[in-house]
Motif scaffolding. Structure first.
Motif, PDB file in Angstrom:
ATOM      1  N   LEU A  91     -13.137  -7.971   9.359  1.00 55.93           N
ATOM      2  CA  LEU A  91     -12.915  -7.398   8.038  1.00 55.93           C
ATOM      3  C   LEU A  91     -11.447  -7.566   7.660  1.00 55.93           C
ATOM      4  CD1 LEU A  91     -14.914  -4.051   8.383  1.00 55.93           C
ATOM      5  CD2 LEU A  91     -15.629  -6.108   7.165  1.00 55.93           C
ATOM      6  N   SER A  92     -11.193  -7.678   6.375  1.00 57.74           N
ATOM      7  CA  SER A  92      -9.824  -7.874   5.908  1.00 57.74           C
ATOM      8  C   SER A  92      -9.312  -6.614   5.216  1.00 57.74           C
ATOM      9  CB  SER A  92      -9.765  -9.054   4.935  1.00 57.74           C
ATOM     10  OG  SER A  92      -8.478  -9.166   4.365  1.00 57.74           O
ATOM     11  N   LEU A  93      -8.129  -6.202   5.595  1.00 58.70           N
ATOM     12  CA  LEU A  93      -7.500  -5.036   4.979  1.00 58.70           C
ATOM     13  C   LEU A  93      -7.222  -5.283   3.496  1.00 58.70           C
ATOM     14  CD1 LEU A  93      -6.600  -2.287   6.298  1.00 58.70           C
ATOM     15  CD2 LEU A  93      -4.274  -3.154   6.147  1.00 58.70           C
ATOM     16  N   SER A  94      -7.077  -6.531   3.118  1.00 61.05           N
ATOM     17  CA  SER A  94      -6.780  -6.867   1.727  1.00 61.05           C
ATOM     18  C   SER A  94      -7.974  -6.641   0.806  1.00 61.05           C
ATOM     19  CB  SER A  94      -6.326  -8.327   1.622  1.00 61.05           C
ATOM     20  OG  SER A  94      -7.386  -9.202   1.992  1.00 61.05           O
ATOM     21  N   ARG A  95      -9.176  -6.457   1.362  1.00 62.90           N
ATOM     22  CA  ARG A  95     -10.373  -6.245   0.546  1.00 62.90           C
ATOM     23  C   ARG A  95     -10.605  -4.764   0.235  1.00 62.90           C
ATOM     24  NH1 ARG A  95     -10.883 -10.323  -2.042  1.00 62.90           N
ATOM     25  NH2 ARG A  95     -12.993  -9.696  -2.624  1.00 62.90           N
ATOM     26  N   ILE A  96      -9.773  -3.896   0.794  1.00 60.92           N
ATOM     27  CA  ILE A  96      -9.921  -2.457   0.543  1.00 60.92           C
ATOM     28  C   ILE A  96      -9.469  -2.137  -0.882  1.00 60.92           C
ATOM     29  CG2 ILE A  96      -9.192  -0.143   1.217  1.00 60.92           C
ATOM     30  CD1 ILE A  96      -8.804  -1.113   4.033  1.00 60.92           C
ATOM     31  N   ARG A  97     -10.303  -1.370  -1.598  1.00 60.04           N
ATOM     32  CA  ARG A  97      -9.946  -0.957  -2.946  1.00 60.04           C
ATOM     33  C   ARG A  97      -9.911   0.564  -3.108  1.00 60.04           C
ATOM     34  NH1 ARG A  97      -8.487  -5.101  -2.505  1.00 60.04           N
ATOM     35  NH2 ARG A  97      -8.851  -7.014  -3.709  1.00 60.04           N
ATOM     36  N   GLY A  98     -10.166   1.281  -2.043  1.00 62.53           N
ATOM     37  CA  GLY A  98     -10.116   2.737  -2.110  1.00 62.53           C
ATOM     38  C   GLY A  98     -10.092   3.350  -0.731  1.00 62.53           C
ATOM     39  N   GLN A  99      -9.475   4.533  -0.622  1.00 62.05           N
ATOM     40  CA  GLN A  99      -9.433   5.288   0.624  1.00 62.05           C
ATOM     41  C   GLN A  99      -9.913   6.705   0.348  1.00 62.05           C
ATOM     42  OE1 GLN A  99      -5.623   4.753   2.910  1.00 62.05           O
ATOM     43  NE2 GLN A  99      -4.926   3.801   0.989  1.00 62.05           N
ATOM     44  N   GLY A 100     -10.789   7.231   1.191  1.00 65.78           N
ATOM     45  CA  GLY A 100     -11.298   8.586   1.022  1.00 65.78           C
ATOM     46  C   GLY A 100     -11.121   9.399   2.286  1.00 65.78           C
ATOM     47  N   TYR A 101     -10.337  10.482   2.204  1.00 65.66           N
ATOM     48  CA  TYR A 101     -10.091  11.357   3.348  1.00 65.66           C
ATOM     49  C   TYR A 101     -10.169  12.812   2.887  1.00 65.66           C
ATOM     50  CZ  TYR A 101      -7.605   6.994   4.505  1.00 65.66           C
ATOM     51  OH  TYR A 101      -7.256   5.689   4.663  1.00 65.66           O
ATOM     52  N   ASP A 102     -10.123  13.723   3.883  1.00 59.39           N
ATOM     53  CA  ASP A 102      -9.974  15.134   3.534  1.00 59.39           C
ATOM     54  C   ASP A 102      -8.491  15.411   3.293  1.00 59.39           C
ATOM     55  OD1 ASP A 102      -8.799  15.220   6.011  1.00 59.39           O
ATOM     56  OD2 ASP A 102     -10.471  16.210   7.006  1.00 59.39           O
ATOM     57  N   GLY A 103      -8.121  16.670   3.205  1.00 61.72           N
ATOM     58  CA  GLY A 103      -6.747  16.987   2.831  1.00 61.72           C
ATOM     59  C   GLY A 103      -5.775  17.098   3.987  1.00 61.72           C
ATOM     60  N   ALA A 104      -6.159  16.674   5.194  1.00 63.42           N
ATOM     61  CA  ALA A 104      -5.264  16.790   6.346  1.00 63.42           C
ATOM     62  C   ALA A 104      -3.989  15.974   6.115  1.00 63.42           C
ATOM     63  CB  ALA A 104      -5.967  16.319   7.612  1.00 63.42           C
ATOM     64  N   SER A 105      -2.858  16.501   6.587  1.00 64.16           N
ATOM     65  CA  SER A 105      -1.566  15.857   6.324  1.00 64.16           C
ATOM     66  C   SER A 105      -1.461  14.488   6.996  1.00 64.16           C
ATOM     67  CB  SER A 105      -0.427  16.760   6.814  1.00 64.16           C
ATOM     68  OG  SER A 105      -0.557  17.027   8.197  1.00 64.16           O
ATOM     69  N   ASN A 106      -2.096  14.326   8.174  1.00 64.14           N
ATOM     70  CA  ASN A 106      -2.015  13.027   8.844  1.00 64.14           C
ATOM     71  C   ASN A 106      -2.758  11.938   8.067  1.00 64.14           C
ATOM     72  OD1 ASN A 106      -4.532  14.175   9.388  1.00 64.14           O
ATOM     73  ND2 ASN A 106      -4.738  13.127  11.344  1.00 64.14           N
ATOM     74  N   MET A 107      -3.661  12.359   7.172  1.00 62.53           N
ATOM     75  CA  MET A 107      -4.404  11.395   6.353  1.00 62.53           C
ATOM     76  C   MET A 107      -3.735  11.168   4.996  1.00 62.53           C
ATOM     77  SD  MET A 107      -7.089  10.434   8.022  1.00 62.53           S
ATOM     78  CE  MET A 107      -8.453  10.862   9.092  1.00 62.53           C
ATOM     79  N   SER A 123      -1.547  -2.586  -1.923  1.00 63.57           N
ATOM     80  CA  SER A 123      -1.231  -1.655  -3.016  1.00 63.57           C
ATOM     81  C   SER A 123      -2.449  -1.326  -3.874  1.00 63.57           C
ATOM     82  CB  SER A 123      -0.133  -2.256  -3.907  1.00 63.57           C
ATOM     83  OG  SER A 123      -0.553  -3.492  -4.467  1.00 63.57           O
ATOM     84  N   SER A 124      -3.546  -2.046  -3.708  1.00 55.33           N
ATOM     85  CA  SER A 124      -4.761  -1.791  -4.489  1.00 55.33           C
ATOM     86  C   SER A 124      -5.712  -0.810  -3.805  1.00 55.33           C
ATOM     87  CB  SER A 124      -5.505  -3.100  -4.755  1.00 55.33           C
ATOM     88  OG  SER A 124      -4.724  -3.980  -5.523  1.00 55.33           O
ATOM     89  N   ALA A 125      -5.345  -0.326  -2.603  1.00 55.72           N
ATOM     90  CA  ALA A 125      -6.199   0.607  -1.860  1.00 55.72           C
ATOM     91  C   ALA A 125      -5.886   2.035  -2.297  1.00 55.72           C
ATOM     92  CB  ALA A 125      -5.990   0.438  -0.357  1.00 55.72           C
ATOM     93  N   TYR A 126      -6.328   2.400  -3.489  1.00 61.07           N
ATOM     94  CA  TYR A 126      -5.988   3.701  -4.064  1.00 61.07           C
ATOM     95  C   TYR A 126      -6.674   4.835  -3.316  1.00 61.07           C
ATOM     96  CZ  TYR A 126      -4.058   0.950  -7.866  1.00 61.07           C
ATOM     97  OH  TYR A 126      -3.324   0.056  -8.602  1.00 61.07           O
ATOM     98  N   PHE A 127      -5.917   5.927  -3.129  1.00 64.51           N
ATOM     99  CA  PHE A 127      -6.423   7.080  -2.370  1.00 64.51           C
ATOM    100  C   PHE A 127      -7.088   8.093  -3.303  1.00 64.51           C
ATOM    101  CE2 PHE A 127      -5.354  11.525  -1.231  1.00 64.51           C
ATOM    102  CZ  PHE A 127      -6.208  11.668  -0.152  1.00 64.51           C
ATOM    103  N   VAL A 128      -8.245   8.616  -2.865  1.00 62.94           N
ATOM    104  CA  VAL A 128      -8.940   9.678  -3.584  1.00 62.94           C
ATOM    105  C   VAL A 128      -9.232  10.805  -2.590  1.00 62.94           C
ATOM    106  CG1 VAL A 128     -10.971  10.332  -4.913  1.00 62.94           C
ATOM    107  CG2 VAL A 128     -10.011   8.037  -5.178  1.00 62.94           C
ATOM    108  N   HIS A 129      -8.678  11.972  -2.861  1.00 64.17           N
ATOM    109  CA  HIS A 129      -8.934  13.139  -2.026  1.00 64.17           C
ATOM    110  C   HIS A 129     -10.394  13.563  -2.186  1.00 64.17           C
ATOM    111  CE1 HIS A 129      -7.521  17.476  -0.808  1.00 64.17           C
ATOM    112  NE2 HIS A 129      -8.456  16.996  -0.019  1.00 64.17           N
ATOM    113  N   CYS A 130     -11.081  13.766  -1.087  1.00 59.25           N
ATOM    114  CA  CYS A 130     -12.505  14.121  -1.098  1.00 59.25           C
ATOM    115  C   CYS A 130     -12.776  15.284  -2.062  1.00 59.25           C
ATOM    116  CB  CYS A 130     -12.956  14.490   0.305  1.00 59.25           C
ATOM    117  SG  CYS A 130     -14.623  15.184   0.392  1.00 59.25           S
ATOM    118  N   PHE A 131     -13.615  15.044  -3.066  1.00 60.00           N
ATOM    119  CA  PHE A 131     -13.909  16.053  -4.080  1.00 60.00           C
ATOM    120  C   PHE A 131     -14.584  17.277  -3.459  1.00 60.00           C
ATOM    121  CE2 PHE A 131     -12.467  13.019  -6.841  1.00 60.00           C
ATOM    122  CZ  PHE A 131     -12.787  13.200  -8.176  1.00 60.00           C
TER     123      PHE A 131
END
Length: 506
Positions: A91-107, A123-131
């Motif tokens: 898998l290629s890291l360049s194909r990531i377009r989003g990241q989803g984690y909980d609110g832990a500081s290490n994430m 820079s296109s791997a935008y982070f979204v905090h788990c709703f």
């Protein structure tokens, strides 16, 4: 065939076939990652990873691809795990377009978290905090800020622990419930009706648990009173008798009944949102709309709901012979009875409690979900097919393409200007695109009508918006599977077998 080594090989082959199917579906397309960590029964820290992508039919998929034992849960160690997993599966890291984690500081830390490390490389791997995590944290924030709600939830938590402390007490609840149902001639019987219930313990990060606790407490109220009476009269320890008597007195107060009904309604509204957010095919634009709708519903309830709440509370008090409070009488502060408050009971319960609690809830919804006002989601909203593509905005969609330079080169951006104009004219005239609800339905319809071939750049924008993660529910479900597989009796299961079994099980 029954030898452990052969069984492990079978499990490994099955897992390899499952992963092959997943990566065939994914192909060389874009995706998002959802990552979380949890301890297994043998106290090993396990990191689970889920990929979110759009298949060739336009369906959003969330697929579990790996469980890795980590010695540390720092951002660097988790990044190393992801790099090794990606290298193993090509898998290629360049194909990531989003990241989803909980609110832990290490994430989610802005500078040193896992999201920051990945953003440095892509820079296109935008982070979204788990709703769903944000929504659950609202309950905790509300409890910590409002003194009376904090006390109420603590009392309810202690009450559930006392009443459910032994099998005998749980059986007493069931027996009391059975007797009351048998004496009620209006009760209907049959499959799925009037099943045995027990009180559910609430957890800060256990989704929907608080709402279930309030609902069960209302349904089992007389049975819980009976069990407390039994503990008070038959308990062997004086402290337990005194504790049961205190709970019984508290449960027979108007204040307890008022907060029980109020929190049941609030948690019922937010629980509907929580369940919707956990759908695997939920798109982020629809999730934002659901949050907005929930805020509006709470706001309407704040303006118009007190009288209906008071009617329900009064009916409950009459049914169980609980002393009502005269709303027009002067309010007496139980902490300082001699001091005049110069307000009525109605003012106290409306202004200091009902309005304040709902205002805090609405404010927390706004604060926790403030990130959904970013430019990214503003641009994505222009893809919405609702109301005959009313939100369509060519300029916003061009700006959305600018945010993904790896997906749209200079020539494609120039071509996208003309393709968007043709696309919107085409779909507005096509009756098959009427009454669509959300971008996920739009993607399916585009593939079904083969318009994804006619408008490939527009469809690429749609796929990018759909892979943005909404909630980490799929990761949480993988941990549930892990706990079913690796139990106290199988606590020596190796990491490789556990990973293969979890993949095969999903």
């Amino acid at each position: 065939m029954t030898a452990p080594s052969i069984q492990k090989e079978f499990c490994n082959y099955f897992a390899a076939e499952v992963l092959k199917k997943i990566f065939d579906e994914l192909s060389d397309d874009v995706f998002s990652i959802l990552v979380d960590e949890s301890r297994d029964v043998s106290k090993k820290e396990q990191t689970a990873m889920v990929l979110r992508y759009v298949d060739k039919f336009g369906f959003v998929k969330e697929r579990f691809v790996g469980l890795v034992h980590v010695m540390e849960t720092t951002a660097l160690s988790l990044k190393k795990v992801i790099d090794e997993l990606f290298a193993h599966y090509n898998l290629s890291l360049s194909r990531i377009r989003g990241q989803g984690y909980d609110g832990a500081s290490n994430m989610s830390d802005e500078f040193n978290g896992l999201k920051a490390l990945i953003l440095k490389e892509n820079s296109s791997a935008y982070f979204v905090h788990c709703f769903a995590h944000q929504l659950q944290l609202i309950v905790v924030a509300l409890a910590n800020k409002h003194h009376d709600i904090f006390k109420f939830l603590n009392e309810v938590s202690s009450l559930v622990n006392v009443v459910g402390a032994s099998c005998k007490r749980v059986d007493l609840i069931r027996e009391s419930q059975r007797e009351r149902l048998g004496l009620n001639p209006e009760v209907e019987t049959g499959s799925g009706q009037n099943q045995e219930l027990s009180l559910a313990r609430a957890g800060d990060m256990c989704w929907s648990s608080h709402e279930k606790t309030m609902t069960r407490l209302l349904s089992l109220y007389p049975s819980v009173i009976d069990v407390l009476e039994y503990i008070k009269n038959s308990g062997e320890i004086d402290a337990h008798k005194s504790q049961a008597n205190g709970f019984q007195l508290y449960m027979r107060t108007f204040t307890f009944v008022f907060y029980l009904h109020l929190m049941k309604h609030i948690l019922g509204v937010t629980n509907t949102l929580c369940e919707a957010l956990q759908r695997k095919d939920q798109d982020i634009l629809n999730a934002v709309k659901l949050v907005k709708t929930t805020k509006e519903e709470l706001q309407t309830y704040r303006l118009e709901g007190f009288d209906s709440l008071l009617i329900n509370v009064t009916s409950f008090c009459d049914k169980y012979d609980i002393e009502m409070v005269n709303m027009e009488a002067a309010y007496v502060d139980l902490k300082n009875r001699r001091k005049k408050t110069d307000i009525t009971n109605r003012h106290h319960y409306v202004v200091n409690n009902f309005n304040t609690v709902l205002d805090m809830q609405i404010q927390e919804l706004g604060n926790r979900f403030n990130e959904v006002t970013t430019n990214l989601l503003t641009y994505v909203s222009s893809l919405s097919p609702c109301l005959n593509f009313e939100a369509f905005d060519k300029l916003n969609l061009l700006k959305l393409a600018e945010m993904y330079p790896c997906d749209f080169n200079f020539d494609e951006k120039d071509k996208l200007i003309y393709e968007l104009g043709t696309y919107i004219a085409n779909v507005k005239e096509d009756t098959r695109f009427d009454n669509l609800n959300g971008v996920s339905e739009l993607a399916k319809k585009m593939v079904e009508t083969r318009k994804h071939i006619d408008f490939p750049l527009v469809y690429r924008l749609i796929k990018i918006s759909l892979v943005l993660p909404v909630a980490t529910a799929s990761v949480e479900r993988s941990f549930s599977s892990m706990k079913h597989l690796k139990t106290e009796l199988r606590n020596r299961m190796g990491d490789g077998l556990l990973n293969d079994a979890c993949i095969f099980l999903h």
